[in-house]
Motif scaffolding. Structure first.
Motif, PDB file in Angstrom:
ATOM      1  N   ASP A  41       0.823  -1.206   0.000  1.00  0.00           N
ATOM      2  CA  ASP A  41       0.000   0.000   0.000  1.00  0.00           C
ATOM      3  C   ASP A  41       0.863   1.265   0.000  1.00  0.00           C
ATOM      4  OD1 ASP A  41      -2.378  -1.547   0.164  1.00  0.00           O
ATOM      5  OD2 ASP A  41      -2.297  -1.520   2.366  1.00  0.00           O
ATOM      6  N   VAL A  42       1.953   1.233   0.751  1.00  0.00           N
ATOM      7  CA  VAL A  42       2.862   2.390   0.806  1.00  0.00           C
ATOM      8  C   VAL A  42       3.482   2.636  -0.562  1.00  0.00           C
ATOM      9  CG1 VAL A  42       5.005   3.284   1.801  1.00  0.00           C
ATOM     10  CG2 VAL A  42       3.316   2.180   3.286  1.00  0.00           C
ATOM     11  N   LEU A  43       3.856   1.585  -1.275  1.00  0.00           N
ATOM     12  CA  LEU A  43       4.453   1.751  -2.605  1.00  0.00           C
ATOM     13  C   LEU A  43       3.472   2.466  -3.535  1.00  0.00           C
ATOM     14  CD1 LEU A  43       6.173  -1.730  -3.153  1.00  0.00           C
ATOM     15  CD2 LEU A  43       7.092   0.314  -2.021  1.00  0.00           C
ATOM     16  N   ALA A  44       2.224   2.032  -3.532  1.00  0.00           N
ATOM     17  CA  ALA A  44       1.213   2.675  -4.376  1.00  0.00           C
ATOM     18  C   ALA A  44       0.983   4.118  -3.933  1.00  0.00           C
ATOM     19  CB  ALA A  44      -0.090   1.876  -4.330  1.00  0.00           C
ATOM     20  N   HIS A  45       0.976   4.345  -2.642  1.00  0.00           N
ATOM     21  CA  HIS A  45       0.777   5.677  -2.068  1.00  0.00           C
ATOM     22  C   HIS A  45       1.905   6.635  -2.482  1.00  0.00           C
ATOM     23  CE1 HIS A  45       0.156   8.675   1.122  1.00  0.00           C
ATOM     24  NE2 HIS A  45       1.404   8.447   1.494  1.00  0.00           N
ATOM     25  N   VAL A  46       3.128   6.171  -2.412  1.00  0.00           N
ATOM     26  CA  VAL A  46       4.275   7.001  -2.811  1.00  0.00           C
ATOM     27  C   VAL A  46       4.162   7.368  -4.288  1.00  0.00           C
ATOM     28  CG1 VAL A  46       6.792   6.917  -3.196  1.00  0.00           C
ATOM     29  CG2 VAL A  46       5.823   6.275  -0.974  1.00  0.00           C
ATOM     30  N   ALA A  47       3.699   6.451  -5.113  1.00  0.00           N
ATOM     31  CA  ALA A  47       3.502   6.753  -6.538  1.00  0.00           C
ATOM     32  C   ALA A  47       2.507   7.879  -6.731  1.00  0.00           C
ATOM     33  CB  ALA A  47       3.032   5.501  -7.286  1.00  0.00           C
ATOM     34  N   VAL A  48       1.421   7.859  -5.971  1.00  0.00           N
ATOM     35  CA  VAL A  48       0.399   8.911  -6.074  1.00  0.00           C
ATOM     36  C   VAL A  48       1.017  10.280  -5.814  1.00  0.00           C
ATOM     37  CG1 VAL A  48      -1.659   9.878  -4.947  1.00  0.00           C
ATOM     38  CG2 VAL A  48      -1.562   7.434  -5.505  1.00  0.00           C
ATOM     39  N   TRP A  49       1.761  10.384  -4.727  1.00  0.00           N
ATOM     40  CA  TRP A  49       2.306  11.689  -4.354  1.00  0.00           C
ATOM     41  C   TRP A  49       3.466  12.123  -5.253  1.00  0.00           C
ATOM     42  CZ3 TRP A  49      -0.358  15.116  -1.899  1.00  0.00           C
ATOM     43  CH2 TRP A  49      -1.491  14.670  -1.209  1.00  0.00           C
ATOM     44  N   ASP A  50       4.212  11.182  -5.818  1.00  0.00           N
ATOM     45  CA  ASP A  50       5.209  11.564  -6.823  1.00  0.00           C
ATOM     46  C   ASP A  50       4.500  12.170  -8.037  1.00  0.00           C
ATOM     47  OD1 ASP A  50       7.514  10.913  -5.443  1.00  0.00           O
ATOM     48  OD2 ASP A  50       8.031   9.190  -6.685  1.00  0.00           O
ATOM     49  N   ASP A  51       3.392  11.558  -8.456  1.00  0.00           N
ATOM     50  CA  ASP A  51       2.654  12.101  -9.599  1.00  0.00           C
ATOM     51  C   ASP A  51       2.026  13.456  -9.278  1.00  0.00           C
ATOM     52  OD1 ASP A  51       3.290  10.264 -11.577  1.00  0.00           O
ATOM     53  OD2 ASP A  51       1.615   8.941 -11.065  1.00  0.00           O
ATOM     54  N   ILE A  52       1.580  13.650  -8.067  1.00  0.00           N
ATOM     55  CA  ILE A  52       1.073  14.973  -7.673  1.00  0.00           C
ATOM     56  C   ILE A  52       2.199  15.989  -7.753  1.00  0.00           C
ATOM     57  CG2 ILE A  52       0.252  16.316  -5.684  1.00  0.00           C
ATOM     58  CD1 ILE A  52      -1.572  13.874  -5.034  1.00  0.00           C
ATOM     59  N   GLN A  53       3.403  15.595  -7.337  1.00  0.00           N
ATOM     60  CA  GLN A  53       4.540  16.514  -7.430  1.00  0.00           C
ATOM     61  C   GLN A  53       4.857  16.839  -8.884  1.00  0.00           C
ATOM     62  OE1 GLN A  53       6.356  18.119  -4.759  1.00  0.00           O
ATOM     63  NE2 GLN A  53       6.650  19.295  -6.617  1.00  0.00           N
ATOM     64  N   VAL A  54       4.755  15.878  -9.766  1.00  0.00           N
ATOM     65  CA  VAL A  54       4.961  16.143 -11.197  1.00  0.00           C
ATOM     66  C   VAL A  54       3.983  17.221 -11.670  1.00  0.00           C
ATOM     67  CG1 VAL A  54       4.789  15.181 -13.540  1.00  0.00           C
ATOM     68  CG2 VAL A  54       5.924  13.878 -11.726  1.00  0.00           C
ATOM     69  N   ASP A  55       2.723  17.090 -11.277  1.00  0.00           N
ATOM     70  CA  ASP A  55       1.723  18.100 -11.646  1.00  0.00           C
ATOM     71  C   ASP A  55       2.106  19.471 -11.100  1.00  0.00           C
ATOM     72  OD1 ASP A  55       0.262  16.082 -12.859  1.00  0.00           O
ATOM     73  OD2 ASP A  55      -1.206  15.918 -11.214  1.00  0.00           O
ATOM     74  N   LYS A  56       2.574  19.523  -9.865  1.00  0.00           N
ATOM     75  CA  LYS A  56       2.974  20.797  -9.257  1.00  0.00           C
ATOM     76  C   LYS A  56       4.167  21.413  -9.996  1.00  0.00           C
ATOM     77  CE  LYS A  56       1.433  19.850  -4.535  1.00  0.00           C
ATOM     78  NZ  LYS A  56       1.882  19.637  -3.140  1.00  0.00           N
TER      79      LYS A  56
END
Length: 137
Positions: free
Chosen positions: A40-55
């Motif tokens: 779950d943490v691995l998937a979660h980290v992916a989400v926030w990396d992608d949010i950072q890409v958007d930022k």
């Protein structure tokens, strides 16, 4: 290499060392970070990396950040969407998202490491510490 990328990559290596220290049979066991498993943490980290890409893209385009849902709402929504993923799928998405964030960081020369802390290196550090503590418990 920019200071931001150096900081992100150092933390990324430490996060992956924590993950690599988890026995395969425990990767889907709840409790690695709150109720979440390492998967779950691995998937979660992916989400926030992608949010950072958007930022980063918004910063490059000098566009304002949109109104974001609260982080807990994002975590809950994205966890529910990914809860059926396999460990392999979660790991692959995490690795791909990390590549996207590093690629995006390479396109911005004036970004301070602190600007990306919450979604990248600070986030990796937080989850690495939780995983290590869970393994020691």
């Amino acid at each position: 290499m920019s200071a931001a990328i150096e900081r992100v990559e150092a933390s990324w290596r430490a996060f992956n060392e924590a993950v690599d220290g988890v026995p395969a049979e425990r990767m889907t066991e709840p409790g690695a970070s709150g109720a979440w498993s390492v998967k779950d943490v691995l998937a979660h980290v992916a989400v926030w990396d992608d949010i950072q890409v958007d930022k980063i893209e918004l910063k490059k385009n000098r566009a304002p950040l949109p109104e974001w849902d609260g982080f807990q709402a994002i975590n809950d929504r994205e966890h529910a969407a990914r809860s059926g993923w396999s460990l392999e799928q979660a790991r692959a998405e995490m690795l791909a998202a990390h590549e996207r964030v590093v690629s995006a960081l390479r396109t911005v020369v004036d970004i301070d490491p602190e600007e990306v802390k919450d979604d990248t290196w600070g986030h990796y550090d937080e989850h690495a510490a939780a995983i290590r503590a869970w393994l020691m418990a």
